[in-house]
Design a protein around this motif. Sequence first.
Motif, PDB file in Angstrom:
ATOM      1  N   TYR A  40       0.858  -1.178   0.000  1.00 33.03           N
ATOM      2  CA  TYR A  40       0.000   0.000   0.000  1.00 33.03           C
ATOM      3  C   TYR A  40       0.897   1.231   0.000  1.00 33.03           C
ATOM      4  O   TYR A  40       1.805   1.331   0.832  1.00 33.03           O
ATOM      5  CB  TYR A  40      -0.888   0.022   1.244  1.00 33.03           C
ATOM      6  CG  TYR A  40      -1.982  -1.016   1.226  1.00 33.03           C
ATOM      7  CD1 TYR A  40      -3.292  -0.658   0.926  1.00 33.03           C
ATOM      8  CD2 TYR A  40      -1.706  -2.349   1.498  1.00 33.03           C
ATOM      9  CE1 TYR A  40      -4.303  -1.615   0.901  1.00 33.03           C
ATOM     10  CE2 TYR A  40      -2.710  -3.313   1.474  1.00 33.03           C
ATOM     11  CZ  TYR A  40      -4.008  -2.934   1.176  1.00 33.03           C
ATOM     12  OH  TYR A  40      -4.999  -3.884   1.143  1.00 33.03           O
ATOM     13  N   ALA A  42       0.688   5.565  -0.209  1.00 32.85           N
ATOM     14  CA  ALA A  42      -0.128   6.773  -0.183  1.00 32.85           C
ATOM     15  C   ALA A  42       0.757   7.983  -0.455  1.00 32.85           C
ATOM     16  O   ALA A  42       1.865   8.080   0.065  1.00 32.85           O
ATOM     17  CB  ALA A  42      -0.826   6.913   1.165  1.00 32.85           C
ATOM     18  N   ASP A  53      -4.082  11.582   7.561  1.00 33.24           N
ATOM     19  CA  ASP A  53      -4.117  10.362   6.751  1.00 33.24           C
ATOM     20  C   ASP A  53      -5.129  10.477   5.609  1.00 33.24           C
ATOM     21  O   ASP A  53      -5.931   9.582   5.363  1.00 33.24           O
ATOM     22  CB  ASP A  53      -4.387   9.130   7.606  1.00 33.24           C
ATOM     23  CG  ASP A  53      -3.922   7.848   6.906  1.00 33.24           C
ATOM     24  OD1 ASP A  53      -3.020   7.935   6.051  1.00 33.24           O
ATOM     25  OD2 ASP A  53      -4.469   6.776   7.196  1.00 33.24           O
ATOM     26  N   PRO A  55      -4.720  10.950   1.853  1.00 33.27           N
ATOM     27  CA  PRO A  55      -3.807  11.044   0.716  1.00 33.27           C
ATOM     28  C   PRO A  55      -4.421  11.732  -0.493  1.00 33.27           C
ATOM     29  O   PRO A  55      -5.633  11.678  -0.717  1.00 33.27           O
ATOM     30  CB  PRO A  55      -3.468   9.588   0.405  1.00 33.27           C
ATOM     31  CG  PRO A  55      -4.592   8.798   0.962  1.00 33.27           C
ATOM     32  CD  PRO A  55      -5.126   9.579   2.127  1.00 33.27           C
ATOM     33  N   ALA A  58      -3.471   7.192  -3.908  1.00 35.62           N
ATOM     34  CA  ALA A  58      -2.991   5.961  -3.272  1.00 35.62           C
ATOM     35  C   ALA A  58      -3.018   4.832  -4.298  1.00 35.62           C
ATOM     36  O   ALA A  58      -3.831   4.852  -5.222  1.00 35.62           O
ATOM     37  CB  ALA A  58      -3.853   5.606  -2.062  1.00 35.62           C
ATOM     38  N   GLN A  59      -2.122   3.897  -4.126  1.00 38.18           N
ATOM     39  CA  GLN A  59      -2.055   2.732  -5.003  1.00 38.18           C
ATOM     40  C   GLN A  59      -1.749   1.492  -4.184  1.00 38.18           C
ATOM     41  O   GLN A  59      -1.107   1.575  -3.127  1.00 38.18           O
ATOM     42  CB  GLN A  59      -0.959   2.892  -6.058  1.00 38.18           C
ATOM     43  CG  GLN A  59      -1.199   3.990  -7.052  1.00 38.18           C
ATOM     44  CD  GLN A  59      -0.162   3.976  -8.162  1.00 38.18           C
ATOM     45  OE1 GLN A  59       0.375   2.945  -8.548  1.00 38.18           O
ATOM     46  NE2 GLN A  59       0.135   5.161  -8.683  1.00 38.18           N
ATOM     47  N   THR A  60      -2.177   0.365  -4.696  1.00 37.62           N
ATOM     48  CA  THR A  60      -1.781  -0.925  -4.146  1.00 37.62           C
ATOM     49  C   THR A  60      -1.216  -1.746  -5.284  1.00 37.62           C
ATOM     50  O   THR A  60      -1.632  -1.585  -6.445  1.00 37.62           O
ATOM     51  CB  THR A  60      -2.968  -1.692  -3.515  1.00 37.62           C
ATOM     52  OG1 THR A  60      -3.944  -1.924  -4.515  1.00 37.62           O
ATOM     53  CG2 THR A  60      -3.569  -0.935  -2.355  1.00 37.62           C
ATOM     54  N   LEU A  82       5.515  10.311   0.669  1.00 36.15           N
ATOM     55  CA  LEU A  82       4.877   9.013   0.509  1.00 36.15           C
ATOM     56  C   LEU A  82       5.066   8.180   1.758  1.00 36.15           C
ATOM     57  O   LEU A  82       6.106   8.268   2.415  1.00 36.15           O
ATOM     58  CB  LEU A  82       5.498   8.260  -0.672  1.00 36.15           C
ATOM     59  CG  LEU A  82       5.258   8.884  -2.027  1.00 36.15           C
ATOM     60  CD1 LEU A  82       6.548   9.444  -2.556  1.00 36.15           C
ATOM     61  CD2 LEU A  82       4.691   7.870  -2.981  1.00 36.15           C
ATOM     62  N   SER A  84       4.192   3.977   3.056  1.00 36.11           N
ATOM     63  CA  SER A  84       3.772   2.682   2.537  1.00 36.11           C
ATOM     64  C   SER A  84       3.925   1.607   3.598  1.00 36.11           C
ATOM     65  O   SER A  84       4.623   1.789   4.594  1.00 36.11           O
ATOM     66  CB  SER A  84       4.605   2.318   1.310  1.00 36.11           C
ATOM     67  OG  SER A  84       5.941   2.086   1.680  1.00 36.11           O
TER      68      SER A  84
END
Length: 139
Positions: A40, A42, A53, A55, A58-60, A82, A84
Motif C-alpha cells: 500500500y 499513499a 491520513d 492522501p 494511493a495505489q496498491t 509518501l 507505505s
Amino acid sequence: MKRLRTLFAAGAALLFPLAAGAAELRVTVSDGPIAPVTLYVALFGTAEAMAADKPLAAQTMQMRDGSAQLVFLGLPPGRYALKSFADENGNGKLDTNIVGLPTERYGFSNNAKGRMGPPGFDAAAIQLDTDSSISFQLH
C-alpha cells in the motif's frame, strides 16, 4: 456503440487535459518480504493531509521478491511525501503491537524515520518539478 464510446472518451480527454507542467513520479520500494504481499502506497501533498491520513492519491500492488515499482501520473510541481506498508497478513491495514509499534514492514519517502511516531511531512517530502524517480526501503 463501440464507436460512440471511443468518441466520448476522446472528447473527455480534450475537456480534461493534463495540467501544464504535470509530472510523473516513478517509485521503487524495496526490502519487503520475499513472499508475494500487497504493498500500500499513499501520496500526500501537505503536512496537514499526511497528519490526517488523507492522501492525494494511493495505489496498491503486489510486491515480488521484496520490491515493487509504481508510477503516479499528472502531478503538478510541488512537495510530496509518501508512506507505505507491506500487508504481510492480508488484512488491508498496518498492524501494530500493544504499544502501537508496527508489526509489518513500512517505509516513507527519503527513508525518513520518526522518533516516538512516524516522521513528519518535512522529513519525508520530496520536491517534484519534472518527471522523477525515487526509491525507499521498508523497515
